[in-house]
Design a protein around this motif. Structure first.
Motif, PDB file in Angstrom:
ATOM      1  N   ALA A 182       1.159  -1.090  -0.133  1.00 58.69           N
ATOM      2  CA  ALA A 182       0.148   0.160  -0.386  1.00 58.69           C
ATOM      3  C   ALA A 182       0.160   0.674  -0.080  1.00 58.69           C
ATOM      4  CB  ALA A 182      -0.642  -0.020   1.553  1.00 58.69           C
ATOM      5  N   VAL A 183       0.543   2.336  -1.001  1.00 55.73           N
ATOM      6  CA  VAL A 183       0.680   3.381  -0.531  1.00 55.73           C
ATOM      7  C   VAL A 183       0.982   4.089   0.790  1.00 55.73           C
ATOM      8  CG1 VAL A 183       0.897   5.829  -1.655  1.00 55.73           C
ATOM      9  CG2 VAL A 183       0.281   4.253  -3.453  1.00 55.73           C
ATOM     10  N   PRO A 184       2.449   4.511   1.537  1.00 55.39           N
ATOM     11  CA  PRO A 184       2.317   5.034   3.005  1.00 55.39           C
ATOM     12  C   PRO A 184       1.871   6.016   3.113  1.00 55.39           C
ATOM     13  CG  PRO A 184       4.608   5.029   1.509  1.00 55.39           C
ATOM     14  CD  PRO A 184       3.629   4.142   0.143  1.00 55.39           C
ATOM     15  N   GLY A 185       1.268   7.087   4.005  1.00 52.68           N
ATOM     16  CA  GLY A 185       1.228   7.813   3.860  1.00 52.68           C
ATOM     17  C   GLY A 185       2.043   8.372   4.437  1.00 52.68           C
ATOM     18  N   TYR A 186       1.463  10.588   4.382  1.00 50.18           N
ATOM     19  CA  TYR A 186       2.797  10.899   4.725  1.00 50.18           C
ATOM     20  C   TYR A 186       3.358  11.574   5.718  1.00 50.18           C
ATOM     21  CZ  TYR A 186       4.210  10.469  -0.708  1.00 50.18           C
ATOM     22  OH  TYR A 186       4.879  10.748  -1.604  1.00 50.18           O
ATOM     23  N   GLU A 187       4.454  11.895   6.473  1.00 49.75           N
ATOM     24  CA  GLU A 187       3.683  11.912   8.239  1.00 49.75           C
ATOM     25  C   GLU A 187       3.819  13.435   8.013  1.00 49.75           C
ATOM     26  OE1 GLU A 187       4.744   8.576  10.541  1.00 49.75           O
ATOM     27  OE2 GLU A 187       6.667   8.943   8.961  1.00 49.75           O
ATOM     28  N   PRO A 217      13.799  15.311  10.072  1.00 56.02           N
ATOM     29  CA  PRO A 217      13.097  16.619   9.234  1.00 56.02           C
ATOM     30  C   PRO A 217      12.431  16.094   8.289  1.00 56.02           C
ATOM     31  CG  PRO A 217      15.615  15.592   9.406  1.00 56.02           C
ATOM     32  CD  PRO A 217      14.788  14.371  10.248  1.00 56.02           C
ATOM     33  N   HIS A 218      11.938  15.572   7.254  1.00 57.33           N
ATOM     34  CA  HIS A 218      11.330  15.387   6.039  1.00 57.33           C
ATOM     35  C   HIS A 218       9.952  16.082   6.248  1.00 57.33           C
ATOM     36  CE1 HIS A 218      11.293  15.676   1.918  1.00 57.33           C
ATOM     37  NE2 HIS A 218      10.251  15.079   1.706  1.00 57.33           N
ATOM     38  N   MET A 219       9.761  14.883   7.941  1.00 57.61           N
ATOM     39  CA  MET A 219       8.222  15.619   8.163  1.00 57.61           C
ATOM     40  C   MET A 219       7.739  17.393   8.070  1.00 57.61           C
ATOM     41  SD  MET A 219       7.724  12.376  11.542  1.00 57.61           S
ATOM     42  CE  MET A 219       6.229  13.340  12.032  1.00 57.61           C
ATOM     43  N   LEU A 220       9.164  17.883   8.616  1.00 54.84           N
ATOM     44  CA  LEU A 220       9.220  19.191   8.825  1.00 54.84           C
ATOM     45  C   LEU A 220       8.751  20.194   7.478  1.00 54.84           C
ATOM     46  CD1 LEU A 220      12.000  20.225  11.723  1.00 54.84           C
ATOM     47  CD2 LEU A 220       9.141  19.398  11.610  1.00 54.84           C
ATOM     48  N   ARG A 221       9.456  18.979   6.659  1.00 52.23           N
ATOM     49  CA  ARG A 221       8.911  19.953   5.137  1.00 52.23           C
ATOM     50  C   ARG A 221       7.469  19.904   4.679  1.00 52.23           C
ATOM     51  NH1 ARG A 221      10.850  21.219   0.330  1.00 52.23           N
ATOM     52  NH2 ARG A 221      10.608  20.310  -1.733  1.00 52.23           N
ATOM     53  N   HIS A 222       6.771  18.961   5.093  1.00 52.71           N
ATOM     54  CA  HIS A 222       5.541  18.474   5.039  1.00 52.71           C
ATOM     55  C   HIS A 222       4.443  18.945   6.133  1.00 52.71           C
ATOM     56  CE1 HIS A 222       5.079  14.989   2.767  1.00 52.71           C
ATOM     57  NE2 HIS A 222       6.558  14.390   3.023  1.00 52.71           N
TER      58      HIS A 222
END
Length: 369
Positions: free
Chosen positions: A155-160, A307-312
């Motif tokens: 399944a396509v993972p959700g973005y956090e 870190p990438h969660m903060l971009r989202h």
């Protein structure tokens, strides 16, 4: 810094090293090179252990390798006397096999791998249903794509991302001005971690007027530029961009500058983020440094924080404040509008409000009838 692959006898694997060199030639980040080096080394190690020819593994062998990746326990972490067994996710296994496929395809024009070996890794597929944002072309010429043949269906993972409360907790969990500024930069500007670690002090235009710096952009802002850095940090976007910032971020930078000024070794570095608390002092922060920081912060606040969660987080804030999508796209440094879709998140409140609006509309229509 350069990554290589060596055998147990410390002999360089010439073909793997050439592949990694090609990544450097294509300006792939040092972090990407590190990850790909590990994946290729894992593949070559498994080939050696099973007696397989790495240049001609065969479809069945690669399928078994895919399953071995998720069935083989990972090495234990730390020094626990009774460590819990850990296993790779199927998504991770797919990523490893994808890298192996790229490595094998790289070997075809070099004469190391037969073309039929690379050909078995994918098959032509017609897209009856197009993914969101995907263009089939005027004549539908892009509906036929090369699909991977050896992979798990997952399944396509959700973005956090972090909500406002979590983001505030993360900032408050920092005990040093440098760390607080790094978290704030990522959360306020939506930059990637490689872009943040690649910032130079000359990129920080935090005055109300930067004309004296040769910049005509008004108001405080930062510049994101793609350049080679000693710490391997690399901006993914090739086109430079500038991102406006608020006064609060300017104040955090001032606090960090004061903290940095107490470390003489940091004075000469042109980089914004440098080591201040452990040797080698003054050296630019690296990807592992940043990961260690976020691991400690996550343990402190009790929820996942990367870190990438903060971009989202930044992108979601902009979209919900009715910032036009093309502006958000520019702020994030995306070339394609469709690349922005994963950064838009619906909260429970958003979905509840949508249902309530529809219910209210039906009530009005019923009253009118």
């Amino acid at each position: 810094m350069s990554w290589v692959v060596v055998s147990d006898a410390y002999e360089l694997h010439a073909e793997a090293c050439a592949y990694l060199e090609s990544l450097r030639a294509r300006d792939r980040s040092i972090n990407t090179q590190r990850v790909y080096a590990g994946r290729v080394a894992l593949y070559l190690t498994r080939c050696a252990a099973t007696g397989a020819d790495w240049a001609a593994p065969g479809f069945v062998w690669l399928t078994r390798f895919l399953h071995w990746l998720v069935e083989e326990p990972l090495p234990p972490r730390g020094l626990k006397t009774r460590p819990e067994s850990r296993y790779r996710e199927k998504t991770t296994a797919n990523q490893i096999v994808t890298t192996v496929g790229e490595f094998l395809r790289f070997g075809v024009p070099n004469g190391w791998v037969k073309s039929e070996t690379a050909a078995m890794l994918s098959e032509r597929k017609y897209l009856s249903y197009l993914p969101p944002g995907y263009s089939a072309g005027e004549d539908g010429q892009h509906r036929v794509v090369d699909a991977k043949t050896i992979k798990f269906n997952v399944a396509v993972p959700g973005y956090e991302w972090l909500n406002d409360e979590q983001y505030g907790q993360l900032v408050d969990a920092t005990s040093r001005a440098r760390d607080r500024f790094l978290v704030a930069v990522l959360g306020a500007t939506g930059t990637r971690i490689g872009e943040a670690l690649g910032l130079h002090r000359e990129d920080m235009h935090l005055l109300s007027n930067s004309a004296s710096l040769g910049c005509q952009v008004l108001g405080p802002h930062i510049h994101v530029r793609r350049r080679l850095n000693s710490n391997g940090a690399l901006a993914k976007a090739r086109m430079p961009r500038w991102i406006p910032v608020e006064e609060g971020l300017v104040e955090l930078y001032a606090e960090y500058t004061y903290e940095r000024g107490r470390v003489p070794e940091a004075a000469e570095s042109p980089m914004v983020f440098v080591n201040l608390f452990r040797a080698p002092l003054g050296r630019p922060m690296s990807y592992p440094n940043a990961k260690d920081l976020f691991d400690r912060l996550a343990a402190k606040v009790g929820f996942a924080a990367r870190p990438h969660m903060l971009r989202h987080t930044a992108a979601t804030r902009w979209v919900r404040s009715d910032t036009p999508r093309d502006v958000v796209q520019n702020l994030l440094g995306h070339v394609s509008p469709s690349s922005m879709d994963p950064y838009v998140h619906a909260t429970d409140a958003d979905k509840r409000a949508a249902v309530d609006r529809l219910a209210a509309k039906r009530r009005q229509q019923g009253a009118g009838a």
